[in-house]
Enzyme design. Structure first.
Site, PDB file in Angstrom:
ATOM      1  N   HIS A 186       0.746  -1.225   0.023  1.00  0.00           N
ATOM      2  CA  HIS A 186      -0.138   0.036  -0.265  1.00  0.00           C
ATOM      3  C   HIS A 186       0.709   1.087  -0.166  1.00  0.00           C
ATOM      4  CE1 HIS A 186       0.593  -2.053   4.255  1.00  0.00           C
ATOM      5  NE2 HIS A 186       0.257  -0.474   4.911  1.00  0.00           N
ATOM      6  N   HIS A 236       1.275   4.868   0.889  1.00  0.00           N
ATOM      7  CA  HIS A 236      -0.222   5.797   2.168  1.00  0.00           C
ATOM      8  C   HIS A 236       0.641   6.976   1.882  1.00  0.00           C
ATOM      9  CE1 HIS A 236       0.765   3.625   5.794  1.00  0.00           C
ATOM     10  NE2 HIS A 236       1.274   2.995   5.742  1.00  0.00           N
TER      11      HIS A 236
HETATM   12  P1  AMP Z   1       1.895  -0.233   7.222  1.00  0.00           P
HETATM   13  O1  AMP Z   1       1.891  -0.306   8.566  1.00  0.00           O
HETATM   14  O2  AMP Z   1       2.753   0.551   6.104  1.00  0.00           O
HETATM   15  O3  AMP Z   1       1.342  -1.602   6.871  1.00  0.00           O
HETATM   16  O4  AMP Z   1       0.236   0.617   7.361  1.00  0.00           O
HETATM   17  C1  AMP Z   1      -0.930  -0.103   7.724  1.00  0.00           C
HETATM   18  C2  AMP Z   1      -1.727   1.131   7.534  1.00  0.00           C
HETATM   19  O5  AMP Z   1      -3.282  -0.331   7.650  1.00  0.00           O
HETATM   20  C3  AMP Z   1      -1.758   1.292   8.600  1.00  0.00           C
HETATM   21  O6  AMP Z   1      -2.152   3.236   8.887  1.00  0.00           O
HETATM   22  C4  AMP Z   1      -3.738   1.498   9.573  1.00  0.00           C
HETATM   23  O7  AMP Z   1      -4.006   2.199   9.421  1.00  0.00           O
HETATM   24  C5  AMP Z   1      -4.209   0.857   8.428  1.00  0.00           C
HETATM   25  N1  AMP Z   1      -4.973  -0.480   8.181  1.00  0.00           N
HETATM   26  C6  AMP Z   1      -5.289  -1.001   8.718  1.00  0.00           C
HETATM   27  N2  AMP Z   1      -6.856  -1.651   8.491  1.00  0.00           N
HETATM   28  C7  AMP Z   1      -7.313  -0.592   8.146  1.00  0.00           C
HETATM   29  C8  AMP Z   1      -8.993  -0.813   7.669  1.00  0.00           C
HETATM   30  N3  AMP Z   1      -9.596  -1.530   7.708  1.00  0.00           N
HETATM   31  N4  AMP Z   1      -9.190   0.347   7.124  1.00  0.00           N
HETATM   32  C9  AMP Z   1      -8.461   1.290   6.347  1.00  0.00           C
HETATM   33  N5  AMP Z   1      -6.607   1.127   6.858  1.00  0.00           N
HETATM   34  C10 AMP Z   1      -6.474   0.642   7.630  1.00  0.00           C
END
Ligand code: AMP
Ligand code: ZN
Length: 142
Positions: free
Chosen positions: A105, A107
């Site tokens: 993903h 950001h």
């Molecule tokens: P990372 O630490 O780069 O893997 O980021 C994962 C991101 O996904 C975090 O910023 C979380 O807040 C976000 N996240 C996890 N579950 C969900 C969800 N169901 N909907 C939207 N964002 C999510």
């Protein structure tokens, strides 16, 4: 069945499939974008390829390119909607690099001078003695 890899246990694959809800801001045949559920700043959003791949080390380049190609338009819309003048665009790859969801993903984190958010971006001087050997080691692997 989609013609790209999916993981039935992946929360982002479930979001793409509509099995769990999200605040979707964009979708096309290859890419999905939605608000982060735990925003670091107002308007923090995630851009994901629909194909399930964990990191930049394992994703096919063209799949990453398709997601990255949507970032300029999405970032401009996020900044226009939030009033933020700047943003971070980043990908965490691997748990040591703070990745918690193992579906790649991108950001987009809007930034303004008064948002109170900080990244401890503490640089150190490059070791120019060892840098040429490091360059050689990297180039040998390309
Ligand atoms: P990372 O630490 O780069 O893997 O980021 C994962 C991101 O996904 C975090 O910023 C979380 O807040 C976000 N996240 C996890 N579950 C969900 C969800 N169901 N909907 C939207 N964002 C999510
Ligand atoms: Zn997934």
């Amino acid at each position: 069945m989609p013609d790209h890899p999916t993981d039935p246990d992946c929360i982002f694959c479930k979001i793409i499939a509509g099995q769990i809800p999200s605040f979707k801001i964009y979708e096309d045949e290859a890419v999905f974008a939605f608000l982060d559920i735990g925003p670091l700043t107002h308007g923090h959003a995630l851009v994901i390829p629909k194909a399930h791949h964990a990191t930049v080390m394992t994703i096919p380049p063209e799949t990453l390119a398709a997601a990255a190609a949507r970032v300029p338009t999405l970032a401009k819309a996020l900044l226009a909607a939030t009033g933020a003048p700047a943003c971070h665009v980043l990908i965490n790859n691997g748990e040591e690099a703070l990745q918690s969801v193992h579906h790649l993903h991108i950001h987009i984190i809007p930034r303004s001078s008064d948002d109170g958010f900080t990244i401890p971006w503490k640089t150190t001087p490059l070791d120019k003695q060892s840098a040429p050997a490091l360059v050689q080691q990297i180039r040998a692997r390309l």
